[in-house]
Design a protein around this motif. Structure first.
Motif, PDB file in Angstrom:
ATOM      1  N   ILE A  11       0.832  -1.208   0.000  1.00 24.89           N
ATOM      2  CA  ILE A  11       0.000   0.000   0.000  1.00 24.89           C
ATOM      3  C   ILE A  11       0.861   1.250   0.000  1.00 24.89           C
ATOM      4  CG2 ILE A  11      -1.602   1.372   1.403  1.00 24.89           C
ATOM      5  CD1 ILE A  11      -2.935  -1.235   2.265  1.00 24.89           C
ATOM      6  N   GLU A  12       1.937   1.239   0.784  1.00 27.07           N
ATOM      7  CA  GLU A  12       2.770   2.427   0.938  1.00 27.07           C
ATOM      8  C   GLU A  12       3.549   2.790  -0.318  1.00 27.07           C
ATOM      9  OE1 GLU A  12       5.191   1.710   4.349  1.00 27.07           O
ATOM     10  OE2 GLU A  12       3.570   2.149   5.771  1.00 27.07           O
ATOM     11  N   THR A  13       3.601   1.897  -1.299  1.00 25.58           N
ATOM     12  CA  THR A  13       4.301   2.236  -2.541  1.00 25.58           C
ATOM     13  C   THR A  13       3.472   3.157  -3.429  1.00 25.58           C
ATOM     14  OG1 THR A  13       3.460   0.327  -3.805  1.00 25.58           O
ATOM     15  CG2 THR A  13       5.482   0.004  -2.519  1.00 25.58           C
ATOM     16  N   PHE A  14       2.170   3.248  -3.163  1.00 28.22           N
ATOM     17  CA  PHE A  14       1.311   4.108  -3.979  1.00 28.22           C
ATOM     18  C   PHE A  14       1.400   5.528  -3.439  1.00 28.22           C
ATOM     19  CE2 PHE A  14      -0.325  -0.088  -4.738  1.00 28.22           C
ATOM     20  CZ  PHE A  14      -0.678  -0.071  -6.085  1.00 28.22           C
ATOM     21  N   ARG A  15       1.882   6.436  -4.275  1.00 25.71           N
ATOM     22  CA  ARG A  15       2.069   7.827  -3.887  1.00 25.71           C
ATOM     23  C   ARG A  15       1.506   8.729  -4.968  1.00 25.71           C
ATOM     24  NH1 ARG A  15       6.263   8.059   0.046  1.00 25.71           N
ATOM     25  NH2 ARG A  15       7.157   5.998   0.461  1.00 25.71           N
ATOM     26  N   GLN A  21       0.285   1.309 -10.634  1.00 25.53           N
ATOM     27  CA  GLN A  21       1.508   0.524 -10.688  1.00 25.53           C
ATOM     28  C   GLN A  21       1.230  -0.919 -11.112  1.00 25.53           C
ATOM     29  OE1 GLN A  21       4.665   1.565  -7.578  1.00 25.53           O
ATOM     30  NE2 GLN A  21       2.775   1.692  -6.390  1.00 25.53           N
ATOM     31  N   SER A  22       2.204  -1.486 -11.755  1.00 24.91           N
ATOM     32  CA  SER A  22       2.152  -2.901 -12.103  1.00 24.91           C
ATOM     33  C   SER A  22       2.694  -3.718 -10.938  1.00 24.91           C
ATOM     34  CB  SER A  22       2.997  -3.165 -13.346  1.00 24.91           C
ATOM     35  OG  SER A  22       4.369  -2.934 -13.061  1.00 24.91           O
ATOM     36  N   ILE A  23       2.544  -5.035 -11.024  1.00 28.71           N
ATOM     37  CA  ILE A  23       3.068  -5.922  -9.981  1.00 28.71           C
ATOM     38  C   ILE A  23       4.584  -5.743  -9.850  1.00 28.71           C
ATOM     39  CG2 ILE A  23       3.441  -8.331  -9.351  1.00 28.71           C
ATOM     40  CD1 ILE A  23       0.736  -8.940 -10.719  1.00 28.71           C
ATOM     41  N   SER A  24       5.268  -5.675 -10.967  1.00 28.03           N
ATOM     42  CA  SER A  24       6.728  -5.523 -10.943  1.00 28.03           C
ATOM     43  C   SER A  24       7.147  -4.220 -10.286  1.00 28.03           C
ATOM     44  CB  SER A  24       7.287  -5.586 -12.364  1.00 28.03           C
ATOM     45  OG  SER A  24       7.039  -6.844 -12.946  1.00 28.03           O
ATOM     46  N   GLU A  25       6.420  -3.154 -10.548  1.00 22.53           N
ATOM     47  CA  GLU A  25       6.755  -1.852  -9.963  1.00 22.53           C
ATOM     48  C   GLU A  25       6.551  -1.858  -8.454  1.00 22.53           C
ATOM     49  OE1 GLU A  25       5.766   1.095 -13.747  1.00 22.53           O
ATOM     50  OE2 GLU A  25       4.140   0.431 -12.421  1.00 22.53           O
ATOM     51  N   VAL A  26       5.458  -2.472  -7.996  1.00 23.81           N
ATOM     52  CA  VAL A  26       5.205  -2.566  -6.554  1.00 23.81           C
ATOM     53  C   VAL A  26       6.272  -3.431  -5.891  1.00 23.81           C
ATOM     54  CG1 VAL A  26       3.612  -3.444  -4.791  1.00 23.81           C
ATOM     55  CG2 VAL A  26       2.737  -2.112  -6.727  1.00 23.81           C
ATOM     56  N   ALA A  27       6.633  -4.534  -6.545  1.00 23.72           N
ATOM     57  CA  ALA A  27       7.668  -5.412  -5.992  1.00 23.72           C
ATOM     58  C   ALA A  27       8.989  -4.651  -5.841  1.00 23.72           C
ATOM     59  CB  ALA A  27       7.860  -6.627  -6.895  1.00 23.72           C
ATOM     60  N   THR A  43      -5.164  -9.478  -3.236  1.00 29.52           N
ATOM     61  CA  THR A  43      -5.967  -9.465  -2.008  1.00 29.52           C
ATOM     62  C   THR A  43      -6.575  -8.089  -1.777  1.00 29.52           C
ATOM     63  OG1 THR A  43      -4.608 -11.184  -0.989  1.00 29.52           O
ATOM     64  CG2 THR A  43      -5.920  -9.828   0.498  1.00 29.52           C
ATOM     65  N   LEU A  44      -5.782  -7.046  -1.981  1.00 28.65           N
ATOM     66  CA  LEU A  44      -6.303  -5.680  -1.838  1.00 28.65           C
ATOM     67  C   LEU A  44      -7.438  -5.419  -2.817  1.00 28.65           C
ATOM     68  CD1 LEU A  44      -2.945  -3.703  -1.421  1.00 28.65           C
ATOM     69  CD2 LEU A  44      -4.699  -4.057   0.325  1.00 28.65           C
ATOM     70  N   ALA A  45      -7.277  -5.922  -4.044  1.00 31.20           N
ATOM     71  CA  ALA A  45      -8.333  -5.757  -5.043  1.00 31.20           C
ATOM     72  C   ALA A  45      -9.585  -6.532  -4.636  1.00 31.20           C
ATOM     73  CB  ALA A  45      -7.829  -6.220  -6.406  1.00 31.20           C
ATOM     74  N   HIS A  46      -9.403  -7.735  -4.124  1.00 35.00           N
ATOM     75  CA  HIS A  46     -10.539  -8.561  -3.690  1.00 35.00           C
ATOM     76  C   HIS A  46     -11.315  -7.888  -2.555  1.00 35.00           C
ATOM     77  CE1 HIS A  46     -12.904 -12.098  -2.711  1.00 35.00           C
ATOM     78  NE2 HIS A  46     -12.483 -11.991  -1.451  1.00 35.00           N
ATOM     79  N   GLY A  54      -5.967  -5.503 -15.242  1.00 37.66           N
ATOM     80  CA  GLY A  54      -5.265  -6.545 -15.958  1.00 37.66           C
ATOM     81  C   GLY A  54      -3.779  -6.284 -16.064  1.00 37.66           C
ATOM     82  N   LYS A  55      -3.376  -5.042 -15.844  1.00 43.76           N
ATOM     83  CA  LYS A  55      -1.955  -4.698 -15.867  1.00 43.76           C
ATOM     84  C   LYS A  55      -1.562  -3.804 -14.695  1.00 43.76           C
ATOM     85  CE  LYS A  55       1.795  -2.847 -18.686  1.00 43.76           C
ATOM     86  NZ  LYS A  55       2.208  -2.266 -19.988  1.00 43.76           N
ATOM     87  N   TYR A  56      -2.404  -2.813 -14.419  1.00 45.02           N
ATOM     88  CA  TYR A  56      -2.081  -1.847 -13.377  1.00 45.02           C
ATOM     89  C   TYR A  56      -3.074  -1.910 -12.220  1.00 45.02           C
ATOM     90  CZ  TYR A  56       1.085   0.261 -16.783  1.00 45.02           C
ATOM     91  OH  TYR A  56       2.103   0.470 -17.691  1.00 45.02           O
ATOM     92  N   PHE A  57      -2.537  -1.668 -11.020  1.00 45.94           N
ATOM     93  CA  PHE A  57      -3.359  -1.563  -9.822  1.00 45.94           C
ATOM     94  C   PHE A  57      -3.439  -0.096  -9.398  1.00 45.94           C
ATOM     95  CE2 PHE A  57      -2.036  -5.927  -9.752  1.00 45.94           C
ATOM     96  CZ  PHE A  57      -3.093  -6.616  -9.169  1.00 45.94           C
TER      97      PHE A  57
END
Length: 245
Positions: A11-15, A21-27, A43-46, A54-57
């Motif tokens: 969560i804290e990566t979103f600024r 962000q994509s999965i790779s960017e969050v990782a 899980t956050l999406a659920h 499909g690509k970005y969260f």
């Protein structure tokens, strides 16, 4: 509890500058491996805290419940907000209050009169402490060993061409802040923005926050910012000292 900790890291990566962000960017930003980041994000999406195309969260407004619940338990924002509202109404400029959280400032109250920055700021928004007037107003009050433990020894990320990026440069700036009683930021956070800030003390003379006024660099020179707005901030600073314990 490990899963909760990893979810909070995600969560804290979103600024403000990385809202999608994509999965790779969050990782990469969180230090989690890709599989773990993927599980956390899904899980956050659920649970409704994020959307996924499909690509970005992207985080949803539901995540604000977490920050709002925290702010609701803090008396300081409710005390400062009416003062900022009154100040901004009188001067026609935006004012804010923030606290230190590690190497960042977190906005706890804001009264916006006009949009100067390219990003939208509100309670809960974060910015690096080393290049913001409020961050420096608070950092300047720390002992050297506490300072380096909090922000490191640099070099620090430049937000603009004006940003001080060395520890030595910041320490010289902090000495000036302690002497003059205010932190003046000349387009180090964003080109076009000048701001002035003072620390906020509780009744025991401990720095707990900072307040600032932000103006357009095209309308005010540094000397004008100090002459016009420093007395206004000191007035609120003195008033808050007797109200916050």
């Amino acid at each position: 509890m490990g899963g909760l900790a990893k979810g909070l890291l995600a969560i804290e990566t979103f600024r403000a500058d990385t809202p999608r962000q994509s999965i790779s960017e969050v990782a990469a930003a969180s230090g989690l491996d890709r599989a773990t980041a993927r599980r956390c994000l899904l899980t956050l999406a659920h649970l409704g805290y994020a959307t996924y195309d499909g690509k970005y969260f992207t985080l949803t407004p539901r995540v604000l419940r977490l920050g709002t619940a925290c702010l609701a338990t803090m008396p300081m924002p409710s005390i400062i907000q009416p003062m900022l509202d009154d100040l901004s109404e009188r001067i026609g400029e935006s004012s804010s209050a923030s606290i230190l959280d590690g190497s960042e400032i977190v906005y706890v109250a804001r009264a916006a009169q006009r949009k100067i920055m390219s990003i939208s700021l509100m309670a809960g928004s974060r910015l690096p402490a080393h290049c913001t007037s409020m961050g420096r107003a608070m950092l300047a009050q720390l002992k050297d060993h506490d300072l380096t433990a909090l922000i490191g020894e640099g070099p620090f990320e430049p937000r603009t061409k004006n940003t001080i990026t060395t520890l030595e440069g910041l320490q010289a700036e902090f000495a000036k802040i302690r002497e003059q009683g205010y932190a003046l930021n000349d387009q180090e956070t964003e080109i076009g923005l000048r701001s002035i800030a003072v620390p906020v003390y509780n009744s025991r003379k401990v720095v707990i926050a900072a307040i600032n006024i932000g103006v357009s660099a095209f309308h005010y020179e540094n000397a004008e910012v100090v002459a016009k707005f420093f007395p206004q901030l000191v007035e609120i600073q003195n008033e808050l000292c007797g109200l916050i314990h």
